[in-house]
Scaffold this active site. Structure first.
Site, PDB file in Angstrom:
ATOM      1  N   GLU A  82    -102.580 -38.480 -31.653  1.00 20.49           N
ATOM      2  CA  GLU A  82    -103.699 -38.846 -30.779  1.00 20.49           C
ATOM      3  C   GLU A  82    -105.016 -38.229 -31.221  1.00 20.49           C
ATOM      4  O   GLU A  82    -106.059 -38.899 -31.220  1.00 20.49           O
ATOM      5  CB  GLU A  82    -103.413 -38.433 -29.327  1.00 20.49           C
ATOM      6  CG  GLU A  82    -102.348 -39.276 -28.633  1.00 20.49           C
ATOM      7  CD  GLU A  82    -100.929 -38.792 -28.882  1.00 20.49           C
ATOM      8  OE1 GLU A  82    -100.766 -37.749 -29.558  1.00 20.49           O
ATOM      9  OE2 GLU A  82     -99.982 -39.442 -28.415  1.00 20.49           O
ATOM     10  N   HIS A 104     -96.178 -35.818 -17.297  1.00 24.33           N
ATOM     11  CA  HIS A 104     -96.487 -37.249 -17.413  1.00 24.33           C
ATOM     12  C   HIS A 104     -97.156 -37.815 -16.160  1.00 24.33           C
ATOM     13  O   HIS A 104     -97.206 -39.023 -15.986  1.00 24.33           O
ATOM     14  CB  HIS A 104     -95.210 -38.060 -17.678  1.00 24.33           C
ATOM     15  CG  HIS A 104     -94.721 -38.003 -19.091  1.00 24.33           C
ATOM     16  ND1 HIS A 104     -94.138 -36.894 -19.622  1.00 24.33           N
ATOM     17  CD2 HIS A 104     -94.724 -38.923 -20.086  1.00 24.33           C
ATOM     18  CE1 HIS A 104     -93.790 -37.135 -20.877  1.00 24.33           C
ATOM     19  NE2 HIS A 104     -94.140 -38.360 -21.189  1.00 24.33           N
TER      20      HIS A 104
HETATM   21  C1  LIG Z   1     -98.498 -36.618 -27.215  1.00 23.20           C
HETATM   22  C2  LIG Z   1     -97.584 -37.721 -26.843  1.00 23.20           C
HETATM   23  N1  LIG Z   1     -97.846 -38.956 -27.303  1.00 23.20           N
HETATM   24  C3  LIG Z   1     -97.036 -39.980 -26.981  1.00 23.20           C
HETATM   25  C4  LIG Z   1     -95.950 -39.777 -26.177  1.00 23.20           C
HETATM   26  C5  LIG Z   1     -95.048 -40.937 -25.810  1.00 23.20           C
HETATM   27  N2  LIG Z   1     -93.800 -40.849 -26.549  1.00 23.20           N
HETATM   28  C6  LIG Z   1     -92.724 -40.251 -26.015  1.00 23.20           C
HETATM   29  S1  LIG Z   1     -91.465 -40.185 -27.059  1.00 23.20           S
HETATM   30  C7  LIG Z   1     -92.314 -40.991 -28.273  1.00 23.20           C
HETATM   31  C8  LIG Z   1     -91.656 -41.265 -29.588  1.00 23.20           C
HETATM   32  C9  LIG Z   1     -91.268 -40.024 -30.311  1.00 23.20           C
HETATM   33  O1  LIG Z   1     -90.411 -40.324 -31.368  1.00 23.20           O
HETATM   34  P1  LIG Z   1     -89.693 -39.232 -32.246  1.00 23.20           P
HETATM   35  O2  LIG Z   1     -90.571 -38.052 -32.420  1.00 23.20           O
HETATM   36  O3  LIG Z   1     -89.199 -39.882 -33.468  1.00 23.20           O
HETATM   37  O4  LIG Z   1     -88.466 -38.741 -31.346  1.00 23.20           O
HETATM   38  P2  LIG Z   1     -87.221 -39.583 -30.816  1.00 23.20           P
HETATM   39  O5  LIG Z   1     -87.638 -40.211 -29.540  1.00 23.20           O
HETATM   40  O6  LIG Z   1     -86.836 -40.542 -31.869  1.00 23.20           O
HETATM   41  O7  LIG Z   1     -86.157 -38.566 -30.536  1.00 23.20           O
HETATM   42  C10 LIG Z   1     -93.588 -41.306 -27.825  1.00 23.20           C
HETATM   43  C11 LIG Z   1     -94.592 -42.035 -28.594  1.00 23.20           C
HETATM   44  C12 LIG Z   1     -95.732 -38.472 -25.682  1.00 23.20           C
HETATM   45  N3  LIG Z   1     -94.714 -38.183 -24.855  1.00 23.20           N
HETATM   46  N4  LIG Z   1     -96.545 -37.459 -26.047  1.00 23.20           N
END
Ligand SMILES: Cc1ncc(C[n+]2csc(CCOP(=O)(O)OP(=O)(O)O)c2C)c(N)n1
Ligand SMILES: [Mg+2]
Lengths: 359, 467
Positions: free
Chosen positions: B201, B270
């Site tokens: 972000e 959140h």
């Molecule tokens: C700073 C932030 N940006 C966006 C999100 C929304 N979000 C939650 S999980 C996620 C994907 C994360 O993927 P990854 O790091 O590969 O972990 P996985 O879910 O595959 O375990 C996103 C974009 C968030 N929680 N925090």
């Protein structure tokens, strides 16, 4: 197919030449080469691995069911498919001394550190005897006793926090290490690299475990990452890293032990890219249109971490079908009890709204 | 022990669904993970997975059955070694629901769950008085659309109109938006103008601000404003202040938009309302619409505005429907409040989702003989305090409603401005209805207590009217 048979891309253990020789060459871990195939587990290890991974799998399936029944709400990220990563790493550390921290896909980490299934499930249902008294939910649970530091909802935040836990270890001059877990998607956050720099600069005992399950929500690694070999993400800071078959618990434990030894000896941080896969959607109702059913099916049938151990136990005659059924029944009992507990436990008292805001 | 498979809920608000297809038949063996059925709701097709191992003893609900209530037994599984026929005959005491895989077609959401709630939430019936808006020609047709569709249409129209407008953010393109706000935009405008980012972000907010300094007009979507905290330095130090620091040479025509505030049961990290945070900053404009018409007209204005605009949406409102004028180019003025309902006894000032509490309260208050004038601020900065003052001159009383925390809230600012500018007209202290001064708890009962309620609004109105 990204789950590697053994090491992909980068060198296995940190080669002496990758770091200033004067510092590294003296350390036994620095020059240790990972064997081509992981060391075999003993019967006890395989049985323990089977139980622990099955507990997570069954717990997560139950959580999914309870979400379907409307007993769990909000975000609920299941760990199904990735069990070998936390269970293998936990076998490589001192539970209760070494710290563990992760993001929101955290139920498996909590169970692996030995946190009580009842307390975790009751937190998922938002009840009084959940680990956070119902105030945290799926993404926010903690246990000082097990040195589990959460449970964080902001992608990437746990990376700096985990680096801070390791800082505290060095500050106190103990030899504890910190396991800092994060996803392939989280690996693109800026604070990850700010943390890497400080961790190497100050030789902090932190293992960065990148759980590369190939997707961040709907974005595949190749669409988000210029360098898709995550083990190399610390190279410009001189942090050694390796890619590990995260579906093979033996490989996980072995790499984990190498990394732990490196950190305990005061050499600074270490990166483990765990190549793994989540079977379910990102959260409970992700359409998962970004990948094919075949891809998921292939992982389940050819690389399942639990099935691998099951087959081994049977092939070696270390357990009979009957023995495994018994284990399965025991696990189901634990999980069912946690579900009963989590449904019958009362909601927190209304007065809890105003507690724990400041000390 | 035979096990009942129950009709699963796909979201906390799903009450029933259609059992569209059985993929297993009686007598088939199933193991954990097998897909056994497909279920359709108004917005999604889900696959139901078996959790238990055994044999399908009986299918209780034939395929094609509509309106199957959640938690109705739909099949019976006999565990290994059990007699399937006996199991089918015996009542099954053990309850079990299968794992659920949703294939959501709509309103999926950050992690896919809560937004389904939002989409399913019933639309509030509202009669909108478009008081201070540009005249809508007589005979204009109105179409009912959701806030989600209104936002999408606003962006699509502005992107057609101006090639410098592009959208950037997480999951905005191929996934069609975490909350499906950008649905179809990738297909219409290509990956050059609808850009998926890594989860970074601070990086992409800075990049977009840089592009804006170079004259482009980015729309930055934050998956939610909770994650914009990662980026807030670029928003404030770079986007908001550069015009001033450059003596007017450089500015950033940029929109930062996304859902703000509490969703449903997603916990403290959140569920935060950032309205007052951004409204504090000179150099920013802050918009927080409630209706679909305002969402559309104000987003179009925000995209055209030469300044950085923070556009605060709300996940729960995305699925609400409102009448929107069917005009080729419906643009509303930023900085103008809307009188939602005129009244004479007391002024309620709110915005965004706060309006839902106020609207429910005014009906009950009317029944008790209290005639409320309800003002929807729509823009928080610059704030249309004149409209509020004019109303208070008439009613002598004011209550503010918002979901954010009480200290330094929007209500605090309105109270202070009324004290300065309308003190002589006030017959009672200004009262604020806000979220409670606590991080958002997860537990259902505590979350309810943490949010403002219709009862809070009614109590405040009665207090200022001495009833
Ligand atoms: C700073 C932030 N940006 C966006 C999100 C929304 N979000 C939650 S999980 C996620 C994907 C994360 O993927 P990854 O790091 O590969 O972990 P996985 O879910 O595959 O375990 C996103 C974009 C968030 N929680 N925090
Ligand atoms: Mg991932």
């Amino acid at each position: 197919m990204a789950v590697a048979k053994s090491k992909v891309g980068s060198k296995s253990a940190p080669a002496a030449g990758r770091k200033p020789a004067a510092i590294k060459s003296a350390k036994p871990t620095a020059s240790a080469k990972a064997p081509a195939a992981p060391l075999e587990f003993s019967r006890e290890e395989d049985l323990a691995a089977y139980r622990e991974m099955l507990l997570i799998r069954r717990f997560e399936e139950k959580a999914g069911q309870m979400y379907g029944m409307g007993l769990i709400h909000g975000f609920c990220h299941l760990y199904i498919g990735q069990e070998a990563v936390v269970v293998g790493m936990q076998m490589a550390i001192r539970t209760g001394e070494d710290q563990v921290i992760t993001g929101y896909r955290d139920h498996g980490h909590m169970l692996a550190t030995g946190m009580d299934a009842k307390g975790v499930m009751a937190e998922l249902t938002g009840r009084r005897h959940g680990y956070s008294h119902g105030k945290g939910g799926s993404m926010h649970m903690f246990s000082i006793e097990k040195q589990f530091f959460g449970g964080h909802g902001i992608v990437g935040a746990q990376v700096s926090l985990g680096t801070g836990l390791a800082f505290a270890n060095r500050y106190r001059k103990n030899d504890n290490v910190t396991l800092t877990y994060f996803g392939d998607g989280a690996a693109n956050q800026g604070q990850v690299y700010e943390s890497f720099n400080m961790a190497e600069l100050w030789k902090l005992p932190v293992i960065y475990i990148i759980e590369n399950n190939r997707y961040a929500m709907g974005t595949s690694v190749s669409r988000s990452s210029a360098q898709t070999d995550f083990s190399k993400r610390g190279l410009s800071f001189n942090i050694p890293g390796e890619q590990v078959d995260g579906m093979d618990i033996r490989a996980v434990k072995e790499a984990g032990e190498r990394a732990v030894a490196w950190c305990r000896a005061g050499n600074g941080p270490y990166i483990l890219e765990m190549q793994t896969y989540r079977y379910r959607g990102h959260s409970m109702s992700d359409p998962a249109k970004y990948r094919s059913k075949d891809e998921v099916q292939k992982m389940r049938t050819e690389h399942d971490p639990i099935e691998q151990v099951r087959v081994r136990l049977l092939d070696k005659g270390w357990a009979s079908e009957e023995d495994l059924k018994k284990i399965d029944a025991d696990i189901r009992e634990i999980v069912n009890q946690s579900a009963d507990f989590a449904q019958n436990d009362p909601e927190p008292d209304a007065s809890e709204l105003w507690t724990d805001i400041v000390k | 022990m035979p096990i009942d498979i129950l009709m699963p809920a796909l979201s906390p608000t799903m009450e029933e669904g259609t059992l569209s297809k059985w993929l297993k038949k009686e007598g088939d063996t199933v193991k954990s993970g097998d897909v056994i059925a497909e279920i359709e709701t108004d917005k999604a097709t889900m696959e139901v997975e078996a959790i238990d191992e055994g044999t399908i003893a009986k299918l209780l609900i034939p395929e094609g059955t509509e309106n199957v209530k959640v938690n109705t037994p739909i099949a019976i599984i006999a565990a290994d070694g059990e007699d399937a026929t006996a199991a089918a005959a015996a009542p099954a005491p053990a309850k079990d629901v299968s794992g659920v895989h949703e294939a959501a077609k709509n309103g999926s959401g950050e992690s896919g769950s809560a937004p389904a709630v939002a989409a399913a939430a019933p639309a509030a019936p509202v009669s909108v008085v478009v008081a201070s808006d540009p005249a809508i020609p007589a005979g204009t047709e109105f179409v009912s659309m959701t806030v989600r569709e209104a936002l999408r249409d606003a962006m699509a129209e502005e992107m057609r109109r101006d090639g410098d407008v592009f959208i950037i953010g997480e999951e905005v393109a191929e996934y069609q938006g975490a909350y499906k706000i950008t649905q179809g935009l990738l297909q219409e405008f290509s990956a050059e103008r609808v850009i998926d980012t890594p989860i970074t972000e601070h990086g992409f907010a800075g990049l977009a601000t840089g592009a804006a300094l170079a004259g482009l007009k980015p729309i930055v979507e934050f998956m939610t404003f909770n994650f914009a905290m990662q980026a807030i330095d670029q928003i404030i130090n770079s986007a908001a202040k550069t015009l001033y620091m450059s003596g007017g040479q450089l500015g950033a025509s940029i929109v930062f938009r996304g859902p703000n505030g509490a969703a449903a049961r997603v916990g403290a990290q959140h569920s935060q309302d950032y309205t007052s945070w951004y409204s504090h900053i000179p150099g920013l404009k802050v918009v927080a619409p409630f209706t679909a018409a305002d969402a559309k007209g104000l987003l179009k204005a925000a995209i055209r505005d030469p300044n950085p605009v923070i556009f605060l949406e709300n996940e729960i409102l995305y699925g609400h429907s409102f009448d929107v004028p069917k005009l080729d180019d419906f643009v509303l003025p930023i900085g103008k409040a809307r009188i939602h309902k005129t009244g004479k006894d007391v002024t309620i000032v709110s915005f965004g989702i706060g309006m839902t509490y106020a609207i429910k309260a005014i009906d009950e208050l009317a029944a008790q003989g209290i005639d409320v004038e309800l003002i929807d601020l729509r823009t928080i900065r610059p704030m249309d305090i004149e409209t509020v003052i004019e109303s208070v001159k008439k009613t002598g009383r004011c209550v503010t409603v918002e979901e954010g925390w009480p200290q330094n809230s929007i209500g605090s600012d309105i109270a202070s401005q009324l004290m300065e500018k309308a003190f002589d007209y006030l017959d009672a202290p200004v009262l604020k209805v806000t979220g409670k001064d606590v991080p958002m708890p997860y537990a259902a009962n505590l979350e309810k207590l943490a949010l403002p309620s219709v009862a809070d609004v009614i109590a405040a109105v009665k207090a200022v009217t001495y009833r």
